[in-house]
Design a protein around this motif. Structure first.
Motif, PDB file in Angstrom:
ATOM      1  N   ALA A   8      -5.251  22.281  -9.666  1.00  0.00           N
ATOM      2  CA  ALA A   8      -6.159  21.668  -8.688  1.00  0.00           C
ATOM      3  C   ALA A   8      -7.038  20.604  -9.346  1.00  0.00           C
ATOM      4  N   ILE A   9      -7.534  20.877 -10.534  1.00  0.00           N
ATOM      5  CA  ILE A   9      -8.392  19.913 -11.238  1.00  0.00           C
ATOM      6  C   ILE A   9      -7.590  18.681 -11.649  1.00  0.00           C
ATOM      7  N   VAL A  10      -6.387  18.903 -12.174  1.00  0.00           N
ATOM      8  CA  VAL A  10      -5.538  17.796 -12.620  1.00  0.00           C
ATOM      9  C   VAL A  10      -5.162  16.902 -11.439  1.00  0.00           C
ATOM     10  N   LYS A  11      -4.775  17.507 -10.333  1.00  0.00           N
ATOM     11  CA  LYS A  11      -4.419  16.716  -9.150  1.00  0.00           C
ATOM     12  C   LYS A  11      -5.604  15.909  -8.651  1.00  0.00           C
ATOM     13  N   GLN A  12      -6.782  16.487  -8.694  1.00  0.00           N
ATOM     14  CA  GLN A  12      -7.986  15.770  -8.274  1.00  0.00           C
ATOM     15  C   GLN A  12      -8.250  14.591  -9.209  1.00  0.00           C
ATOM     16  N   ASP A  13      -8.127  14.820 -10.506  1.00  0.00           N
ATOM     17  CA  ASP A  13      -8.377  13.764 -11.485  1.00  0.00           C
ATOM     18  C   ASP A  13      -7.359  12.634 -11.367  1.00  0.00           C
ATOM     19  N   LEU A  14      -6.099  12.984 -11.106  1.00  0.00           N
ATOM     20  CA  LEU A  14      -5.050  11.979 -10.982  1.00  0.00           C
ATOM     21  C   LEU A  14      -4.944  11.406  -9.568  1.00  0.00           C
ATOM     22  N   MET A  15      -5.772  11.908  -8.668  1.00  0.00           N
ATOM     23  CA  MET A  15      -5.780  11.491  -7.262  1.00  0.00           C
ATOM     24  C   MET A  15      -4.424  11.696  -6.594  1.00  0.00           C
ATOM     25  N   ILE A  16      -3.840  12.858  -6.834  1.00  0.00           N
ATOM     26  CA  ILE A  16      -2.568  13.239  -6.220  1.00  0.00           C
ATOM     27  C   ILE A  16      -2.882  14.200  -5.082  1.00  0.00           C
ATOM     28  N   LYS A  17      -2.466  13.848  -3.875  1.00  0.00           N
ATOM     29  CA  LYS A  17      -2.758  14.694  -2.718  1.00  0.00           C
ATOM     30  C   LYS A  17      -1.541  15.475  -2.246  1.00  0.00           C
ATOM     31  N   SER A  18      -0.354  14.992  -2.540  1.00  0.00           N
ATOM     32  CA  SER A  18       0.850  15.681  -2.074  1.00  0.00           C
ATOM     33  C   SER A  18       1.233  16.808  -3.037  1.00  0.00           C
ATOM     34  N   THR A  19       2.183  17.598  -2.615  1.00  0.00           N
ATOM     35  CA  THR A  19       2.655  18.709  -3.440  1.00  0.00           C
ATOM     36  C   THR A  19       3.984  18.387  -4.121  1.00  0.00           C
ATOM     37  N   LEU A  20       4.419  17.139  -4.055  1.00  0.00           N
ATOM     38  CA  LEU A  20       5.710  16.764  -4.618  1.00  0.00           C
ATOM     39  C   LEU A  20       5.783  16.948  -6.124  1.00  0.00           C
ATOM     40  N   ARG A  21       4.689  16.732  -6.821  1.00  0.00           N
ATOM     41  CA  ARG A  21       4.683  16.836  -8.280  1.00  0.00           C
ATOM     42  C   ARG A  21       4.166  18.166  -8.788  1.00  0.00           C
ATOM     43  N   ASP A  22       3.897  19.117  -7.908  1.00  0.00           N
ATOM     44  CA  ASP A  22       3.310  20.389  -8.320  1.00  0.00           C
ATOM     45  C   ASP A  22       4.180  21.142  -9.319  1.00  0.00           C
ATOM     46  N   ALA A  23       5.471  21.204  -9.088  1.00  0.00           N
ATOM     47  CA  ALA A  23       6.360  21.943  -9.997  1.00  0.00           C
ATOM     48  C   ALA A  23       6.329  21.317 -11.385  1.00  0.00           C
ATOM     49  N   TYR A  24       6.389  19.993 -11.438  1.00  0.00           N
ATOM     50  CA  TYR A  24       6.333  19.308 -12.730  1.00  0.00           C
ATOM     51  C   TYR A  24       4.995  19.562 -13.418  1.00  0.00           C
ATOM     52  N   LEU A  25       3.900  19.426 -12.679  1.00  0.00           N
ATOM     53  CA  LEU A  25       2.579  19.617 -13.263  1.00  0.00           C
ATOM     54  C   LEU A  25       2.378  21.057 -13.729  1.00  0.00           C
ATOM     55  N   GLN A  26       2.898  22.025 -12.978  1.00  0.00           N
ATOM     56  CA  GLN A  26       2.783  23.418 -13.408  1.00  0.00           C
ATOM     57  C   GLN A  26       3.525  23.655 -14.716  1.00  0.00           C
ATOM     58  N   GLN A  27       4.709  23.088 -14.846  1.00  0.00           N
ATOM     59  CA  GLN A  27       5.457  23.220 -16.101  1.00  0.00           C
ATOM     60  C   GLN A  27       4.746  22.504 -17.246  1.00  0.00           C
ATOM     61  N   LEU A  28       4.123  21.377 -16.947  1.00  0.00           N
ATOM     62  CA  LEU A  28       3.361  20.655 -17.958  1.00  0.00           C
ATOM     63  C   LEU A  28       2.155  21.471 -18.415  1.00  0.00           C
ATOM     64  N   ILE A  29       1.494  22.136 -17.489  1.00  0.00           N
ATOM     65  CA  ILE A  29       0.353  22.986 -17.825  1.00  0.00           C
ATOM     66  C   ILE A  29       0.796  24.120 -18.742  1.00  0.00           C
ATOM     67  N   ILE A  30       1.900  24.765 -18.406  1.00  0.00           N
ATOM     68  CA  ILE A  30       2.413  25.865 -19.230  1.00  0.00           C
ATOM     69  C   ILE A  30       2.799  25.355 -20.615  1.00  0.00           C
ATOM     70  N   ALA A  31       3.460  24.200 -20.663  1.00  0.00           N
ATOM     71  CA  ALA A  31       3.857  23.616 -21.950  1.00  0.00           C
ATOM     72  C   ALA A  31       2.635  23.248 -22.790  1.00  0.00           C
ATOM     73  N   CYS A  32       1.595  22.730 -22.151  1.00  0.00           N
ATOM     74  CA  CYS A  32       0.381  22.381 -22.883  1.00  0.00           C
ATOM     75  C   CYS A  32      -0.324  23.625 -23.419  1.00  0.00           C
ATOM     76  N   CYS A  33      -0.314  24.702 -22.667  1.00  0.00           N
ATOM     77  CA  CYS A  33      -0.884  25.971 -23.148  1.00  0.00           C
ATOM     78  C   CYS A  33      -0.160  26.421 -24.415  1.00  0.00           C
TER      79      CYS A  33
END
Length: 90
Positions: A8-33
């Motif tokens: 939610a924070i990343v999408k807000q910062d990147l100004m992304i409102k749709s859910t199209l990139r959610d799967a990619y962003l979730q995998q990126l979050i896990i990879a960054c962890c």
């Protein structure tokens, strides 16, 4: 819970409102962890760690096509987290 909060924070910062990139962003979050864990930085559910991870993920997303160094403010926060863990064990 952590992934959803960071997403939610990343999408807000990147100004992304749709859910199209959610799967990619979730995998990126896990990879960054995992990447941070490999650097000796362990993320928990605190507000400070959530924002640190969100900033790290946002940087990785914005610079995914180039090899840009981490901004100094993120690097300093990572170093502080590592030092606190060594000193206090948290």
């Amino acid at each position: 819970m952590l992934v959803e909060n960071v997403l939610a924070i990343v999408k807000q910062d990147l100004m992304i409102k749709s859910t199209l990139r959610d799967a990619y962003l979730q995998q990126l979050i896990i990879a960054c962890c995992k990447d941070l864990r490999g650097r000796g930085v362990y993320i928990d559910d605190s507000a400070e760690d959530t924002l640190l991870l969100a900033d790290y993920v946002t940087h990785r997303y914005r610079h995914r096509t180039e090899d840009a160094p981490l901004p100094q403010h993120i690097q300093l926060r990572l170093n502080n987290k590592k030092c606190r863990r060594r000193i206090y064990g948290t």
